[in-house]
Design a protein around this motif. Structure first.
Motif, short mmCIF file in Angstrom:
data_model
loop_
_atom_site.label_atom_id
_atom_site.label_comp_id
_atom_site.label_asym_id
_atom_site.label_seq_id
_atom_site.Cartn_x
_atom_site.Cartn_y
_atom_site.Cartn_z
N CYS A 104 -2.31 62.68 22.18
CA CYS A 104 -1.12 62.95 23.00
C CYS A 104 -1.31 64.35 23.58
CB CYS A 104 0.17 62.82 22.18
SG CYS A 104 0.27 63.78 20.66
N SER A 105 -1.89 64.40 24.76
CA SER A 105 -2.37 65.66 25.31
C SER A 105 -2.65 65.48 26.79
CB SER A 105 -3.65 66.07 24.57
OG SER A 105 -4.31 67.15 25.20
N PRO A 106 -2.70 66.57 27.57
CA PRO A 106 -3.10 66.45 28.97
C PRO A 106 -4.56 66.02 29.13
CG PRO A 106 -2.13 68.62 28.53
CD PRO A 106 -2.30 67.94 27.22
N VAL A 107 -5.37 66.22 28.08
CA VAL A 107 -6.79 65.84 28.12
C VAL A 107 -7.11 65.03 26.87
CG1 VAL A 107 -7.47 67.83 29.51
CG2 VAL A 107 -7.46 68.01 27.01
N GLN A 108 -8.16 64.25 26.92
CA GLN A 108 -8.51 63.41 25.79
C GLN A 108 -9.62 64.00 24.92
OE1 GLN A 108 -6.87 60.40 24.66
NE2 GLN A 108 -5.42 61.50 25.96
N TRP A 109 -9.91 65.29 25.13
CA TRP A 109 -10.91 65.97 24.28
C TRP A 109 -10.28 67.06 23.42
CZ3 TRP A 109 -10.75 71.03 25.76
CH2 TRP A 109 -10.40 71.30 27.09
N ALA A 110 -8.98 67.25 23.52
CA ALA A 110 -8.28 68.25 22.71
C ALA A 110 -6.82 67.82 22.56
CB ALA A 110 -8.37 69.63 23.36
N GLY A 111 -6.15 68.43 21.58
CA GLY A 111 -4.75 68.11 21.34
C GLY A 111 -4.58 67.18 20.16
N PRO A 112 -3.33 66.94 19.74
CA PRO A 112 -3.07 66.09 18.56
C PRO A 112 -3.73 64.73 18.70
CG PRO A 112 -1.07 67.20 19.25
CD PRO A 112 -2.07 67.47 20.32
N ARG A 113 -4.48 64.34 17.64
CA ARG A 113 -5.25 63.10 17.64
C ARG A 113 -4.64 62.11 16.67
NH1 ARG A 113 -9.68 60.66 15.13
NH2 ARG A 113 -11.26 59.80 16.57
N ARG A 114 -4.66 60.84 17.03
CA ARG A 114 -4.16 59.80 16.14
C ARG A 114 -4.92 59.79 14.82
NH1 ARG A 114 -1.61 55.35 17.59
NH2 ARG A 114 -1.02 55.40 19.77
N VAL A 115 -4.20 59.42 13.76
CA VAL A 115 -4.86 59.18 12.48
C VAL A 115 -4.94 57.68 12.18
CG1 VAL A 115 -4.14 61.41 11.57
CG2 VAL A 115 -2.75 59.38 11.10
N ARG A 116 -4.40 56.86 13.07
CA ARG A 116 -4.48 55.41 12.90
C ARG A 116 -4.39 54.77 14.28
NH1 ARG A 116 0.20 55.75 9.07
NH2 ARG A 116 -0.72 53.89 8.15
N ALA A 117 -4.96 53.58 14.41
CA ALA A 117 -4.90 52.87 15.68
C ALA A 117 -3.49 52.37 15.94
CB ALA A 117 -5.87 51.69 15.63
N PRO A 118 -3.16 52.09 17.20
CA PRO A 118 -1.88 51.42 17.45
C PRO A 118 -1.76 50.16 16.61
CG PRO A 118 -2.90 52.10 19.51
CD PRO A 118 -3.92 52.33 18.44
N GLY A 119 -0.55 49.92 16.10
CA GLY A 119 -0.35 48.79 15.20
C GLY A 119 -0.63 47.44 15.84
#
Length: 347
Positions: A104-119
């Motif tokens: 959940c970030s403006p870029v997909q190489w930094a910022g809060p990262r999921r710890v699980r896949a979408p359900g």
């Protein structure tokens, strides 16, 4: 020149939380960039794992809801799929704050990262009639997910608070409606009303509160009478819970945020604790409640499983049965009966 309707929560160019929704005795504390930087530099060690494998999900979101029930599928964070029977025999399918991206970030190489896949995978979901987006923060308005939903060809109605349609211009979603607090839009036998929330909004350092934040009340005329589902969006505790009940009546089902609340001095003005969410559930007069905004992205400092444990304790302390206000497993699909749960036996 005013860009928006001037009101108790808008000066024409920026939005704010009016005094009418603040908790009694609340003393606003101005947060500076320095406060955020200092917090980020001194965050405690995390107990969140790098990755969690979701169990095989229960239930089938392609099946219609049981008679008199609202079907709910928890995809993760604040993303749900709701299915509600209409009076004509069809089923209304609604998705809230869709985020399927890894970050959940403006870029997909930094910022809060999921710890699980979408359900649930997007491809495994039924056609979507309505998408509700509560505000523009990246963990709630995820443009890659919205573009992917547009490519499915469902042509959903997208409902957003005032000032947010501009963010969706390049998603390919064609039907976007902006609502101010208490405004409504209707389709067939469904009314969607934007409700107050206590929060803030920004996507850059330069657009703070240039768009509104909100919850949504869905009212659907069904074969067994009207059903109401409330999606709170992202919100701190406040007097808006009682205002919503007074103006729109109690919901059959309330989806309320229970995570991202520590450190409290920084988060109290934007996120509710589990205990505050339970108080909000009671003030709303909701028949059933389901918690959200936990266990997917590490946004704040509380331990990963703490929101669920604290919610269970708050529900018990309030004298409610455990399933009155609870949580779903990631990917779980459940029919929520629209009846008032009995209070727990005080013995």
């Amino acid at each position: 020149m005013s860009l928006f309707r001037v009101s108790d929560h808008c000066d024409g160019t920026r939005f704010y939380n009016p005094a009418s929704i603040l908790p009694p005795g609340w003393r606003p504390r101005g947060l500076r960039a320095w406060d955020i930087w200092k917090w980020q530099r001194n965050r405690p060690p995390s107990d969140w794992p790098a990755w969690i494998d979701n169990p095989v999900p229960a239930g089938d979101p392609r099946q219609p809801p049981a008679a008199g029930a609202i079907q709910l599928t928890f995809i993760g964070h604040s993303t749900f799929l709701l299915r509600i029977a209409r009076a004509d025999g069809s089923v209304l399918t609604v998705m809230t704050d869709p985020i399927f991206s890894m970050r959940c970030s403006p870029v997909q190489w930094a910022g809060p990262r999921r710890v699980r896949a979408p359900g649930r995978r997007m491809a495994d979901l039924p056609p979507i009639d309505v998408i509700l987006v509560s505000h523009c923060h990246y963990d709630h308005m995820d443009l890659p997910s919205l573009r992917a939903l547009a490519r499915r060809g469902d042509d959903p109605l997208v409902v957003v608070p005032s000032g947010n349609a501009r963010h969706l211009r390049r998603t390919g979603l064609r039907r976007v409606v902006e609502l101010d607090w208490w405004d409504s839009v209707e389709l067939a036998d469904t009314r969607i009303t934007a409700t107050p929330a206590r929060h803030a909004a920004a996507r850059t350092p330069f657009d703070r509160n240039r768009s509104l934040w909100a919850g949504f009340m869905l009212r659907v005329a069904g074969p067994q009478g009207a059903r109401q589902a409330f999606f709170a969006g992202d919100t701190a505790h406040g007097r808006h819970w009682g205002m919503i009940r007074e103006r729109l009546d109690a919901p059959d089902l309330a989806l309320l945020p229970v995570g991202a609340y520590d450190p409290r001095d920084l988060m109290a003005s934007v996120h509710a604790t589990p205990e505050e969410a339970c108080a909000g559930f009671i003030e709303l007069g909701a028949r059933r409640g389901v918690g959200m905004h936990f266990g997917t992205f590490r946004l704040t400092d509380e331990p990963m499983d703490e929101p669920v444990r604290r919610l269970a304790r708050a529900v018990a302390a309030a004298g409610l049965l455990p399933d009155a206000f609870t949580t779903l497993g990631h990917g779980e699909c459940r029919d929520i009966a629209c009846v008032q749960p009995a209070a727990a036996d005080p013995r």
